[in-house]
Scaffold this motif. Structure first.
Motif, PDB file in Angstrom:
ATOM      1  N   LYS B  60       0.831  -1.217   0.000  1.00 54.12           N
ATOM      2  CA  LYS B  60       0.000   0.000   0.000  1.00 54.12           C
ATOM      3  C   LYS B  60       0.857   1.255   0.000  1.00 54.12           C
ATOM      4  N   GLU B  61       1.936   1.227   0.796  1.00 53.33           N
ATOM      5  CA  GLU B  61       2.796   2.408   0.856  1.00 53.33           C
ATOM      6  C   GLU B  61       3.519   2.628  -0.468  1.00 53.33           C
ATOM      7  N   LEU B  62       3.974   1.531  -1.068  1.00 58.58           N
ATOM      8  CA  LEU B  62       4.652   1.652  -2.360  1.00 58.58           C
ATOM      9  C   LEU B  62       3.697   2.179  -3.423  1.00 58.58           C
ATOM     10  N   GLU B  63       2.458   1.714  -3.388  1.00 49.57           N
ATOM     11  CA  GLU B  63       1.473   2.193  -4.353  1.00 49.57           C
ATOM     12  C   GLU B  63       1.201   3.683  -4.150  1.00 49.57           C
ATOM     13  N   ALA B  64       1.130   4.101  -2.895  1.00 43.40           N
ATOM     14  CA  ALA B  64       0.893   5.519  -2.597  1.00 43.40           C
ATOM     15  C   ALA B  64       2.017   6.400  -3.132  1.00 43.40           C
ATOM     16  N   HIS B  65       3.223   5.856  -3.194  1.00 41.18           N
ATOM     17  CA  HIS B  65       4.361   6.624  -3.736  1.00 41.18           C
ATOM     18  C   HIS B  65       4.526   6.399  -5.238  1.00 41.18           C
ATOM     19  N   THR B  66       3.545   5.782  -5.862  1.00 40.01           N
ATOM     20  CA  THR B  66       3.568   5.434  -7.293  1.00 40.01           C
ATOM     21  C   THR B  66       4.801   4.610  -7.671  1.00 40.01           C
ATOM     22  N   LEU B  67       5.279   3.828  -6.714  1.00 37.36           N
ATOM     23  CA  LEU B  67       6.422   2.969  -7.024  1.00 37.36           C
ATOM     24  C   LEU B  67       5.979   1.583  -7.493  1.00 37.36           C
ATOM     25  N   ILE B  68       4.682   1.291  -7.367  1.00 36.32           N
ATOM     26  CA  ILE B  68       4.113   0.102  -7.999  1.00 36.32           C
ATOM     27  C   ILE B  68       2.680   0.424  -8.417  1.00 36.32           C
ATOM     28  N   LYS B  69       2.152  -0.433  -9.278  1.00 37.44           N
ATOM     29  CA  LYS B  69       0.782  -0.283  -9.748  1.00 37.44           C
ATOM     30  C   LYS B  69       0.037  -1.580  -9.434  1.00 37.44           C
ATOM     31  N   ARG B  70      -1.157  -1.447  -8.905  1.00 38.19           N
ATOM     32  CA  ARG B  70      -1.995  -2.604  -8.567  1.00 38.19           C
ATOM     33  C   ARG B  70      -3.137  -2.684  -9.576  1.00 38.19           C
ATOM     34  N   THR B  71      -3.235  -3.825 -10.252  1.00 41.80           N
ATOM     35  CA  THR B  71      -4.270  -3.990 -11.265  1.00 41.80           C
ATOM     36  C   THR B  71      -5.117  -5.207 -10.930  1.00 41.80           C
ATOM     37  N   VAL B  72      -6.435  -5.019 -10.989  1.00 37.17           N
ATOM     38  CA  VAL B  72      -7.362  -6.112 -10.710  1.00 37.17           C
ATOM     39  C   VAL B  72      -7.888  -6.655 -12.034  1.00 37.17           C
ATOM     40  N   TYR B  73      -7.736  -7.954 -12.264  1.00 41.09           N
ATOM     41  CA  TYR B  73      -8.289  -8.603 -13.447  1.00 41.09           C
ATOM     42  C   TYR B  73      -9.529  -9.363 -13.029  1.00 41.09           C
ATOM     43  N   ASP B  74     -10.636  -9.048 -13.644  1.00 40.92           N
ATOM     44  CA  ASP B  74     -11.909  -9.584 -13.180  1.00 40.92           C
ATOM     45  C   ASP B  74     -12.164 -10.992 -13.708  1.00 40.92           C
ATOM     46  N   GLN B  75     -11.354 -11.912 -13.260  1.00 39.78           N
ATOM     47  CA  GLN B  75     -11.521 -13.315 -13.619  1.00 39.78           C
ATOM     48  C   GLN B  75     -11.974 -14.072 -12.378  1.00 39.78           C
ATOM     49  N   SER B  76     -12.003 -15.405 -12.553  1.00 33.09           N
ATOM     50  CA  SER B  76     -12.231 -16.157 -11.336  1.00 33.09           C
ATOM     51  C   SER B  76     -11.302 -17.365 -11.309  1.00 33.09           C
ATOM     52  N   PRO B  77     -10.576 -17.514 -10.202  1.00 31.07           N
ATOM     53  CA  PRO B  77     -10.591 -16.586  -9.074  1.00 31.07           C
ATOM     54  C   PRO B  77      -9.953 -15.251  -9.457  1.00 31.07           C
ATOM     55  N   VAL B  78     -10.335 -14.242  -8.741  1.00 31.34           N
ATOM     56  CA  VAL B  78      -9.861 -12.892  -9.053  1.00 31.34           C
ATOM     57  C   VAL B  78      -8.328 -12.873  -9.118  1.00 31.34           C
TER      58      VAL B  78
END
Lengths: 112, 112
Positions: B60-78
């Motif tokens: 979460k902290e890395l994402e807040a600093h734009t040092l990583i990107k979190r992407t959700v792929y709507d498959q199953s399982p997610v």
DNA sequence: ATACTTACTTTCCTTTAGGTAACTACTAAC
DNA sequence: GTTAGTAGTTACCTAAAGGAAAGTAAGTAT
């Protein structure tokens, strides 16, 4: 860094390095001493927000890793000097890369 | 690093950099993701001793600093993938210097 | 005798980091 | 309907880090 063998190749040594120098203060203390602050009070005054207790503890740890040398001069009042060692200088490339990154990061977050 | 103006010139930006990346885990997580581990469980397994709780917080902290990107792929399982960003790559020189220093440090403490 | 300086140390307290383990929500497979 | 996998979260607790302020030891100055 594309594959998993590179992962393990980097994780271990970077972890080793972080064990020695991670934390808020150690590199800042080395920078201060390298810049000519050799006495406890000089170092303390040169680093904003550091307390005597924390400085004392960190100096001991740095000395244990031979990253600084503590010398007692038998004068009065007693004079103690902290100096860098040849090993300290091996950290300069890391410090320089952190300095460059920090300079750029400040531009980034203040919107250039 | 010889004088006091160099001290202040280095202390501030290095302190800025340490505010973002210091700590035991952040750089190790970035190395893992850069090496091809993109999923939570992959990253967790690739870094010895890290717990799910700590990994979750650090991501979460890395994402807040734009040092990583979190992407959700709507498959199953997610499926959720963590990926590096262009900004992550600006840290590679620091990581590389730490890796080199860590390699040498291990030689030093194990007596070559 | 009192005060000052240097270089810390000590005490007390709060904050942050970290560990363990259990739990949740969703889906798929058997 | 039970088990398994993914991607976490929550609760509880301990340990390490850090801040504030006062204290200490040894000598110097007045």
């Amino acid at each position: 860094m594309e594959n998993n063998s590179e992962c393990i190749n980097a994780l271990l040594p970077v972890g080793d390095a972080l064990d020695v120098i991670s934390g808020k203060w150690k590199l800042l203390i080395l920078i201060s001493i390298s810049s000519g602050n050799h006495r406890f009070t000089d170092i303390e005054r040169s680093i904003p927000k550091i307390s005597a207790k924390v400085l004392s503890k960190e100096l001991k740890e740095l000395e244990a890793h031979t990253l600084i040398k503590r010398t007692v001069y038998d004068q009065s009042p007693v004079l103690i000097k902290y100096t860098i060692t040849p090993y300290t200088e091996t950290l300069y490339p890391i410090i320089e890369e952190l300095r460059l990154w920090g300079l750029n990061h400040r531009k980034v977050i203040t919107g250039k």
